[in-house]
Design a protein around this motif. Structure first.
Motif, PDB file in Angstrom:
ATOM      1  N   THR A  78       0.931  -1.242   0.048  1.00  0.00           N
ATOM      2  CA  THR A  78      -0.030  -0.024  -0.154  1.00  0.00           C
ATOM      3  C   THR A  78       0.890   1.197  -0.030  1.00  0.00           C
ATOM      4  O   THR A  78       0.392   2.364   0.041  1.00  0.00           O
ATOM      5  N   GLN A  79       2.107   1.122   0.038  1.00  0.00           N
ATOM      6  CA  GLN A  79       2.900   2.481  -0.147  1.00  0.00           C
ATOM      7  C   GLN A  79       2.899   2.488  -1.546  1.00  0.00           C
ATOM      8  O   GLN A  79       3.673   3.739  -2.176  1.00  0.00           O
TER       9      GLN A  79
ATOM     10  N   SER B 241     -12.335  -5.324   2.631  1.00  0.00           N
ATOM     11  CA  SER B 241     -12.328  -3.784   2.219  1.00  0.00           C
ATOM     12  C   SER B 241     -11.014  -3.323   2.848  1.00  0.00           C
ATOM     13  O   SER B 241     -10.550  -1.952   2.224  1.00  0.00           O
ATOM     14  N   LEU B 242     -10.310  -3.749   3.802  1.00  0.00           N
ATOM     15  CA  LEU B 242      -9.225  -3.369   3.932  1.00  0.00           C
ATOM     16  C   LEU B 242      -8.097  -3.378   3.171  1.00  0.00           C
ATOM     17  O   LEU B 242      -7.957  -4.518   2.724  1.00  0.00           O
ATOM     18  N   ASN B 243      -6.889  -2.718   3.336  1.00  0.00           N
ATOM     19  CA  ASN B 243      -5.703  -3.136   2.859  1.00  0.00           C
ATOM     20  C   ASN B 243      -4.694  -3.523   4.229  1.00  0.00           C
ATOM     21  O   ASN B 243      -4.878  -3.348   5.113  1.00  0.00           O
ATOM     22  N   PRO B 244      -4.070  -4.872   3.812  1.00  0.00           N
ATOM     23  CA  PRO B 244      -3.403  -5.444   4.956  1.00  0.00           C
ATOM     24  C   PRO B 244      -2.618  -4.143   5.910  1.00  0.00           C
ATOM     25  O   PRO B 244      -2.550  -4.664   7.108  1.00  0.00           O
ATOM     26  N   THR B 245      -2.096  -3.608   5.224  1.00  0.00           N
ATOM     27  CA  THR B 245      -1.246  -2.316   6.225  1.00  0.00           C
ATOM     28  C   THR B 245      -2.096  -1.637   7.171  1.00  0.00           C
ATOM     29  O   THR B 245      -1.662  -0.729   7.898  1.00  0.00           O
ATOM     30  N   GLN B 246      -3.374  -1.551   7.007  1.00  0.00           N
ATOM     31  CA  GLN B 246      -4.411  -0.978   7.712  1.00  0.00           C
ATOM     32  C   GLN B 246      -4.449  -1.637   9.098  1.00  0.00           C
ATOM     33  O   GLN B 246      -5.000  -1.139  10.049  1.00  0.00           O
ATOM     34  N   ILE B 247      -4.088  -2.822   9.056  1.00  0.00           N
ATOM     35  CA  ILE B 247      -3.900  -3.847  10.206  1.00  0.00           C
ATOM     36  C   ILE B 247      -2.831  -3.750  10.918  1.00  0.00           C
ATOM     37  O   ILE B 247      -1.755  -4.456  10.280  1.00  0.00           O
TER      38      ILE B 247
END
Lengths: 281, 281, 281, 281
Positions: free
Chosen positions: A198-199, D194-200
């Motif tokens: 996501t970067q 709906s999240l991208n993994p780096t939001q977790i």
């Protein structure tokens, strides 16, 4: 990953409609364009028809360029904000979630102060785009000649760009990773795998001539696979970190192409097939 | 305005207690010090006694210096954060609401990237200080020789500093305005009156030799009134915008003073009386 | 301080031109208006003529209202951004440096989440305005009935507003201080003198009926001096901290006025003369 | 994903060393702990020995809890900052890159203003942690009884938490996703994808009793697989978005366990094996 075309590398492409057709016919899934071209597209066909056309051709809009000029005076920047808003609106209507700009590696402004201005301005652009669920991709630019093309060195290193993005402080800002700039800054497989996917907001694909890397020119690019860039490493690194976004061709050249857009798009499709054949599943 | 002393310009001052005495005896209301000196002061006298001593002598603590090293590596910066916290705590106990640092006009780091790091680090310092109701004052540094003392030019202009402060984006950050740096950057009455008083966190006072301004050295300062700086203009501009904060002497010299601290403090008091005699009421 | 008029309290004012004339004839220096009214003013007279008209009449534009709706859905907010940009542009052309909005003390949204949204949106508005050197003034709203007019209490306290402004984190955001809201939140002289003048973007002036403060209604205001608000305290506090900005009348009433705009403006001028007669010099 | 244990769910665990042993013996790769426990671990064994012990047992430190109290007064918050710094330092020495705190769904503070304070404080915590390359995970808390346990509702919805994280504005802040809170807020597979993994930043695992969801209590949790939560959906959603971080057990119960830590750790290992058996590869 989603394969894409931009008009850079296709010679004379009449308009967005033709770009979409060329993409569709040659195995691509998405195209890069601009807010202006999207507006013209809607002017020609109407919004519903334009969206249907994309749907029929199975093509999405991957990214628009950041039209606001953030490298000049405050006045020029301010003037551009209205168009930025228009761009964000039309992009959102097409489900486009990326807007990108490049950061030149040198500047005629005093570098430290220009960093202050650039941070302030790109932060505002990011916030406007965020309202429309659009990410802002910042492209670091590697060719060595551009590092001295203007008076003061600025930024060209991927890690420095990442630290800058953190200081801009908006969560919708990330990298535009271009294989050419990765190559000309001595990028490695590990540099990419040190990122989380996501970067990376967007990816550009094109190749470099077999010259000492210090002599590689920004506007002297080759089709993917025709040069010396290690796409096996570049693309597999993207696969390994789980990058699932677009990878769009962008070929800048000194001289206009002699081939037709039709032939160049065909060549592009073959080039993508070739360099993607080496990636893991 | 509140007149103040720092130990810079007083030769050998044993400790904070002596500085307070010298200030008190010579017509000053406040002193600049450091977190470390405050802690030693408390170690010597106990907190209650130390505060009583200040009260008796009618002296306040105007500012401490920012002890954390924000100009080096991430590691060095991190190490300094604990001391910053200790400094903020002890300063708050003494009702001190200012913490200041200077920004050198050149750097051996690449300037644009150093601006990124400096922004990130000073933002964090400002946030920590804010928790203790302490403002962070950033001092722009004018002498021309320092602009080339390190490899890359950074920032020395007041307006550029103000724009940077905006990008740092914390409301407790402002200018440390030093008469010497105002003078060596060609500052005018209007430059100061263009400010609102709350943009100024702190003021330093000292004078410059009668040399071409480009040759004025940072560590070759004079007592206020002994040189060529127009204090009539400088101080009246501060009056006209309603600045009511401290104005503290800071004399940096190449050679140690020969006079005693007692004599130098007396001289300081007379210098302040002289330059303040011209200000409007 | 700069005395000003808004159309609120003047009954039927045809347009901005008439408001300017009424202000000019009755001892005022400035007027509050809107981006829309400024655009109509330019449409009627042309920009040069409009600016000349203001110059001749010795009237400035103190503030426009924030036209973008930041209290509804994301979609509505986004839609308003274009007009915000147009407003900022036209305001900047007239040298207007303030844009203000009020914050209701209760909301039908869940309060904590609405605070998140409001912070995000007002931050963006502030950044856009900043590009045009315009400050954003946030008005806390005091009347008790409005604290329960919607389901969830929000914010109405001056100090809470100040803390919120800090979290919004843009240096061009400050308070709109309205005498009515100061009064209905139990404001004191000391509450105002605890501020520094640059925390105040704008001031509104109007008076309250002699009722228990809990019963005072938002749209039941009096001309300054006709009610129970202590303007001696309010205005002298502003003087004492060095506030030099505009103080603009805004009278909200349940019923339309019966007097002509001409008479109401005259009454306004006399009211200002009266309440300002008690302030120190 | 990396399987982990915390002491919550293991009854009497003497210290971090024992927790590491229990994790190692029962098929786990990582443990959650605290700065305090890490410091005690180092006090017992020395840093080198402590790190060697982890290496031998093939266990990493996944996360420490945020020790600073950000839900009380400014004073209490300030006091906690020193320990936060110590925690960050010791965590960084162990390569731990996560620090987590939970956000209660109601509060005795006025909700909107508490949101202001919480934003300011967590932003500062995030910045301090960022200096040590540590992420801050914020846990939304779902059980319905806690939404009314204090006077004013705050935040418990995942999307609202994500919007808040954006407003906090630090790139190292993300979600702590707990299966229990996902379940009690009616979470779905799609909510996670709906999240991208780096939001977790971090994941907690535990199960809920077969009661109407409104009656599920926060401190009445079961071992994964013993209740009604759909781990097939929960874990596969994490797989599908490419989450590769830790998933750590945390069982809160009203009564102390009767089994030994040894037996509970064994049970935990079996529970993880069971619920992970259904995930895709």
């Amino acid at each position: 990953m989603i394969k894409g075309l931009s008009s850079a590398g296709l010679g004379d492409v009449k308009n967005l409609e033709e770009l979409i057709l060329l993409a569709s016919k040659n195995g691509f899934d998405t195209v890069d364009t601009s807010g202006k071209d999207l507006r013209n597209f809607v002017k020609d066909k109407g919004l519903t028809e334009a969206k249907n056309f994309l749907k029929e051709k199975n093509i999405t809009i991957s990214s628009i360029n950041l039209s606001v000029e953030w490298r000049e005076t405050d006045e020029v920047f301010r003037e551009g904000l209205s168009v930025l808003l228009e761009d964000a609106k039309i992009a959102a209507k097409f489900g486009c979630t990326r807007c990108c700009t490049y950061v030149l590696p040198s500047t005629d402004y005093p570098a430290a102060y220009f960093m202050v201005l650039a941070t302030k301005r790109l932060r505002l652009c990011a916030q406007v785009l965020k309202e429309f669920d659009i990410q802002l991709g910042l492209e670091f630019v590697g060719p060595h000649h551009l590092r001295v093309a203007w008076e003061n060195p600025f930024i060209w290193d991927m890690q420095e760009m990442i630290d800058w993005i953190e200081v801009i402080g908006e969560l919708n800002v990330g990298l535009l990773l271009d294989s050419y700039h990765w190559y000309t800054t001595g990028g490695t497989y590990e540099d990419i795998t040190s990122l989380n996917p996501t970067q990376i907001v967007h990816v550009h694909l094109n190749d470099a001539k077999d010259l000492p890397v210090e002599q590689v020119l920004d506007n002297d690019r080759l089709f993917p696979g025709d040069g010396v860039i290690n796409f096996n490493s570049f693309l597999n690194a993207l696969v390994d970190i789980g990058y699932q976004g677009p990878v769009v061709q962008e070929i800048l050249t000194k001289e206009p192409f002699k081939e037709s857009a039709h032939d160049l798009a065909k060549k592009s499709g073959e080039a993508f097939t070739k360099v993607f054949s080496s990636i893991k599943n």
